[in-house]
Motif scaffolding. Sequence first.
Motif, PDB file in Angstrom:
ATOM      1  N   PHE A  38       8.023 -52.933  20.812  1.00 47.94           N
ATOM      2  CA  PHE A  38       6.087 -52.905  20.999  1.00 47.94           C
ATOM      3  C   PHE A  38       6.216 -53.541  19.511  1.00 47.94           C
ATOM      4  CE2 PHE A  38       1.915 -52.106  22.396  1.00 47.94           C
ATOM      5  CZ  PHE A  38       2.541 -53.133  23.820  1.00 47.94           C
ATOM      6  N   PHE A  75       9.925 -46.322  28.431  1.00 47.98           N
ATOM      7  CA  PHE A  75       8.550 -46.956  28.874  1.00 47.98           C
ATOM      8  C   PHE A  75       8.082 -45.415  29.593  1.00 47.98           C
ATOM      9  CE2 PHE A  75       3.911 -47.867  30.131  1.00 47.98           C
ATOM     10  CZ  PHE A  75       3.338 -47.315  28.573  1.00 47.98           C
ATOM     11  N   GLY A  93       1.770 -47.645  22.101  1.00 44.34           N
ATOM     12  CA  GLY A  93       0.680 -49.169  22.664  1.00 44.34           C
ATOM     13  C   GLY A  93       0.368 -48.502  24.237  1.00 44.34           C
ATOM     14  N   ILE A  94      -0.052 -47.717  24.268  1.00 42.37           N
ATOM     15  CA  ILE A  94      -0.767 -46.576  25.575  1.00 42.37           C
ATOM     16  C   ILE A  94      -1.641 -46.941  26.037  1.00 42.37           C
ATOM     17  CG2 ILE A  94      -0.601 -45.280  27.381  1.00 42.37           C
ATOM     18  CD1 ILE A  94       0.939 -43.279  25.165  1.00 42.37           C
ATOM     19  N   THR A  95      -2.160 -47.504  26.705  1.00 41.85           N
ATOM     20  CA  THR A  95      -3.352 -48.508  26.637  1.00 41.85           C
ATOM     21  C   THR A  95      -4.337 -47.510  28.109  1.00 41.85           C
ATOM     22  OG1 THR A  95      -2.500 -50.572  27.760  1.00 41.85           O
ATOM     23  CG2 THR A  95      -5.044 -49.564  28.743  1.00 41.85           C
ATOM     24  N   GLN A 139       6.203 -55.321  32.928  1.00 45.34           N
ATOM     25  CA  GLN A 139       6.730 -54.088  32.435  1.00 45.34           C
ATOM     26  C   GLN A 139       6.918 -52.711  33.762  1.00 45.34           C
ATOM     27  OE1 GLN A 139       5.912 -52.235  28.927  1.00 45.34           O
ATOM     28  NE2 GLN A 139       7.736 -51.283  28.468  1.00 45.34           N
ATOM     29  N   ASP A 179       1.343 -57.063  27.470  1.00 45.89           N
ATOM     30  CA  ASP A 179       0.314 -57.008  26.276  1.00 45.89           C
ATOM     31  C   ASP A 179       0.040 -58.178  25.320  1.00 45.89           C
ATOM     32  OD1 ASP A 179       1.333 -54.317  27.307  1.00 45.89           O
ATOM     33  OD2 ASP A 179      -0.017 -53.772  26.142  1.00 45.89           O
TER      34      ASP A 179
END
Length: 247
Positions: A38, A75, A93-95, A139, A179
């Motif tokens: 990522f 993930f 990169g967790i939203t 993903q 993303d």
Amino acid sequence: MKTNILSILSVVLLSALVIGCGSGSKNEVLYMVTEATFPPYEFRQGDDIVGIEVDIVKEIAKELGRPLKMEDMKFDSVIPCVQSGKADFAASGITVTEDRKKNVDFSIPFVKTGLVIVCRKDAPVANAADLKGKTIGVQSSSTSDIYVTQNICEPDRYENAPLAVQALRAKRVDAVVCDQDPAYAMAKNDDSIMILPELLTEEEYAIAFKKGSPLVEAANKVIERMKADGSLEASLKKWRAEMPSAD
Ligand code: GLN
């Protein structure tokens, strides 16, 4: 005598275990999980995992005086791993989403970003409305998966975004939603694909901790400091410029 030594030993071991909980004693390994495909947030450079989020977590480990161990995994395993307490936190990169907040505690966010559409130049997609009736790669378990499933159609799910983009190149899907920053990494050295300028969503990334974890406070302190002293901005700039092709 033997029994006495054994019971003393077990008391010592038990206390070590109890002390090992909570925010963790100094020198105790800080165990982070991630999915390192990522860029520019976390990706592999030789044997190392590097990127913006790695810069942040290294500062957090320094703040706590604890050595950092990073584990690369799928993930869809990172949040469950934190939720169960197996890992101390996930930096991947967790939203931040309301649903995820039910399962983990988030640090304050460190970046604002969003989702984009990636398509082939020889079969361009005009905009989000144009995705209707098309085959879309995402993903699995990501916010792209959630967005496409809720707003467009049932997507084709891949283990990570680079694999979804490989399917796009191979014409197995018509577009990929993913993303923004990793999308630019994938398009960097690939003339056959393009990214639409429109952001489909507004999202913020943060680090995920087990519910109630006392480590959130240290993480927030570090992120606040890195925002204030310009080191977060410098890290964003550096890794966005050095971003490799994510495939
Ligand atoms: N930001 C997306 C999400 O949180 C994707 C993260 C990732 O692939 N590492 O679902």
